[in-house]
Design an enzyme around this catalytic site. Structure first.
Site, short mmCIF file in Angstrom:
data_model
loop_
_atom_site.label_atom_id
_atom_site.label_comp_id
_atom_site.label_asym_id
_atom_site.label_seq_id
_atom_site.Cartn_x
_atom_site.Cartn_y
_atom_site.Cartn_z
N ARG A 43 0.84 -1.19 0.00
CA ARG A 43 0.00 0.00 0.00
C ARG A 43 0.88 1.25 0.00
O ARG A 43 1.90 1.30 0.69
CB ARG A 43 -0.90 0.03 1.24
CG ARG A 43 -1.94 -1.10 1.28
CD ARG A 43 -3.04 -0.87 0.26
NE ARG A 43 -4.07 -1.88 0.35
CZ ARG A 43 -4.11 -2.99 -0.37
NH1 ARG A 43 -3.13 -3.22 -1.25
NH2 ARG A 43 -5.09 -3.85 -0.23
N ARG A 70 -7.73 27.07 -2.64
CA ARG A 70 -7.13 25.74 -2.59
C ARG A 70 -6.80 25.30 -4.01
O ARG A 70 -7.68 24.92 -4.79
CB ARG A 70 -8.08 24.75 -1.91
CG ARG A 70 -8.34 25.05 -0.44
CD ARG A 70 -7.06 25.04 0.37
NE ARG A 70 -7.30 25.17 1.81
CZ ARG A 70 -6.34 25.21 2.71
NH1 ARG A 70 -5.06 25.15 2.33
NH2 ARG A 70 -6.62 25.33 4.00
N GLU A 103 -4.56 33.37 12.47
CA GLU A 103 -5.36 33.55 11.26
C GLU A 103 -6.46 34.59 11.42
O GLU A 103 -6.92 35.15 10.41
CB GLU A 103 -5.98 32.21 10.84
CG GLU A 103 -4.96 31.18 10.38
CD GLU A 103 -5.57 29.94 9.79
OE1 GLU A 103 -4.83 29.12 9.22
OE2 GLU A 103 -6.82 29.77 9.90
N GLU A 151 -1.69 33.83 3.84
CA GLU A 151 -2.43 34.30 5.02
C GLU A 151 -2.77 35.78 4.95
O GLU A 151 -3.66 36.25 5.66
CB GLU A 151 -1.63 34.02 6.29
CG GLU A 151 -1.48 32.54 6.63
CD GLU A 151 -0.73 32.35 7.92
OE1 GLU A 151 -0.12 33.33 8.40
OE2 GLU A 151 -0.74 31.23 8.45
#
Length: 210
Positions: A43, A70, A103, A151
């Site tokens: 795997r 993203r 954040e 950010e």
């Protein structure tokens, strides 16, 4: 039919060979040969340090969301404040406190474990813990984190919990940590928050490879 317990059970298959195929800054790719009842199999999977996320809920039952691009999926998502467990020895709840402050410039007086999940156990050992944070307050300006890179430009928005739930059920919000965290918060609130666990509750599924 055997009545198995309704809980995930750690089950370690015997591993006969392990190889790090690729090593990265945030995750590695590992190849392992293991023995199953059917025989020997190989795997490959992503080995990840794990992460934490925060459902920050204010006095009006609004959830704090962050918008972030993203690239792998080409989507600007609404997400929860979150971050990787990349500081050696740092307790997960302290990582969550740090990520919330870095954040969003916010802190919280009350922390509970809300939900644990594995992001995609078919190809990664990444595990995430989501906290419920209440008693929200601003971090003093002199103590705020200086943001860099992606950010710098992450819009935030306070949204009523019910509205976020409806957006999830409509398919408009699809980030898995957001979906799990918000639905867990909604379900826990319906139960008078009786399902909340201590912030330092045991976390059996936390990865330990990296």
């Amino acid at each position: 039919m055997i009545e198995l317990p309704l809980r995930d059970v750690p089950t370690a298959a015997p591993v006969t060979d392990t190889e790090t195929v690729w090593r990265g800054r945030i995750f590695d790719v590992v190849r392992e040969t293991l023995t199953l009842p059917s025989g020997s199999v190989t795997r490959e999977f992503v080995a990840h340090a794990g992460a934490v996320a925060v459902v920050a809920l204010d006095e009006e039952d609004r959830v704090l969301l962050i918008r972030q691009y993203r690239h792998p999926v080409g989507v600007s998502e609404w997400e929860l404040p979150a971050g990787i467990l990349d500081v050696p020895g740092e307790p997960p709840v302290e990582a969550a406190r740090r990520e919330l402050a870095e954040e969003t410039d916010l802190a919280a007086d009350e922390w509970h474990t809300l939900a644990d999940h594995r992001s995609s156990p078919g190809f990664t050992d990444e595990a995430l813990r989501t906290y419920l944070a209440r008693g929200i307050r601003e971090v003093p300006e002199a103590d705020r984190h200086e943001r860099v890179d992606e950010e710098v430009d992450m819009p935030t928005r306070w949204v009523p919990l019910e509205e976020v739930v409806e957006a999830i059920l409509a398919g408009d919000l699809q980030n898995p940590t957001l979906v799990i965290g918000v639905l867990a918060a909604h379900a826990s609130r319906e139960r008078g928050w009786s399902t909340l666990r201590p912030a330092d509750a045991p976390w059996e599924s936390r990865p330990g490879r990296r």
